[in-house]
Design a protein around this motif. Structure first.
Motif, PDB file in Angstrom:
ATOM      1  N   THR A  91      -7.691  26.855   9.252  1.00 52.21           N
ATOM      2  CA  THR A  91      -8.055  26.280  10.548  1.00 52.21           C
ATOM      3  C   THR A  91      -9.503  25.815  10.535  1.00 52.21           C
ATOM      4  O   THR A  91     -10.397  26.555  10.111  1.00 52.21           O
TER       5      THR A  91
ATOM      6  N   SER B 156      -9.329  27.576  21.287  1.00 52.25           N
ATOM      7  CA  SER B 156      -8.328  28.400  20.617  1.00 52.25           C
ATOM      8  C   SER B 156      -6.958  27.812  20.896  1.00 52.25           C
ATOM      9  O   SER B 156      -6.795  26.984  21.800  1.00 52.25           O
TER      10      SER B 156
ATOM     11  N   TYR C 156     -17.358  21.580  17.177  1.00 53.99           N
ATOM     12  CA  TYR C 156     -17.920  21.558  18.522  1.00 53.99           C
ATOM     13  C   TYR C 156     -19.021  20.510  18.591  1.00 53.99           C
ATOM     14  O   TYR C 156     -19.761  20.297  17.612  1.00 53.99           O
TER      15      TYR C 156
ATOM     16  N   SER D 287     -14.685  19.441  21.537  1.00 52.54           N
ATOM     17  CA  SER D 287     -14.259  20.383  20.511  1.00 52.54           C
ATOM     18  C   SER D 287     -12.909  19.952  19.979  1.00 52.54           C
ATOM     19  O   SER D 287     -12.159  19.232  20.642  1.00 52.54           O
ATOM     20  N   CYS D 288     -12.603  20.411  18.778  1.00 53.18           N
ATOM     21  CA  CYS D 288     -11.306  20.101  18.183  1.00 53.18           C
ATOM     22  C   CYS D 288     -10.900  21.240  17.267  1.00 53.18           C
ATOM     23  O   CYS D 288     -11.762  21.828  16.580  1.00 53.18           O
ATOM     24  N   ILE D 289      -9.617  21.555  17.254  1.00 57.66           N
ATOM     25  CA  ILE D 289      -9.087  22.585  16.370  1.00 57.66           C
ATOM     26  C   ILE D 289      -7.960  21.957  15.569  1.00 57.66           C
ATOM     27  O   ILE D 289      -7.076  21.292  16.101  1.00 57.66           O
TER      28      ILE D 289
ATOM     29  N   CYS E 217      -8.393  16.048  13.365  1.00 50.17           N
ATOM     30  CA  CYS E 217      -9.605  15.920  14.179  1.00 50.17           C
ATOM     31  C   CYS E 217     -10.421  14.730  13.685  1.00 50.17           C
ATOM     32  O   CYS E 217     -10.604  14.553  12.481  1.00 50.17           O
TER      33      CYS E 217
ATOM     34  N   ILE F  29     -12.528  24.117  13.001  1.00 50.80           N
ATOM     35  CA  ILE F  29     -12.930  23.920  14.391  1.00 50.80           C
ATOM     36  C   ILE F  29     -14.268  23.201  14.409  1.00 50.80           C
ATOM     37  O   ILE F  29     -15.166  23.513  13.611  1.00 50.80           O
TER      38      ILE F  29
END
Length: 121
Positions: A58, A73, A62, A49-51, A104, A60
């Motif tokens: 934002t 988070s 997965y 995952s990356c945020i 990301c 995100i």
């Protein structure tokens, strides 16, 4: 320079939950995207995952293998990033690392030593 330290791993049973924490030492955490990847014996490294950082909205991502079970988070004030893992399966057994990126999908600019997650009955 960015330093990262993971914690929260352990031995759990299938179906259990864990929350991994990543403590990030940097002047401005909000500049960086933070991601989690994992490495299991005999398997290729997998991005989990990356945020994104706070430049804009934002974003995100997965891996398909964890969608609907894991939640990433961040708390920039505390300089922490979390990975909540529900419905753990033996296939999730791996060393989990957090890493910092400019964005990301880019090259990591720093990563931690990892925390072991073992899912076994």
């Amino acid at each position: 320079q960015v330093q990262l330290v993971e914690s929260g791993g352990g031995l759990v049973q299938p179906g259990d939950s864990l929350r991994l924490s990543c403590t990030v030492s940097t002047f401005a955490l909000d500049y960086y995207a933070i991601g989690w990847f994992r490495q299991a014996p005999g398997k290729e490294r997998e991005g989990v995952s990356c945020i994104s950082g706070n430049g804009g909205s934002t974003r995100i991502t997965y891996a398909e293998s964890v969608k609907g079970r894991f939640t990433i988070s961040r708390d920039n004030r505390k300089k922490m990033v979390y990975l909540r893992m529900n419905g753990l399966d033996p296939e999730d057994t791996a060393v989990y690392y957090c890493a910092a990126y400019v964005r990301c999908g880019g090259d990591a600019v720093g990563w931690g030593q990892g925390t072991q997650v073992t899912v076994s009955s």
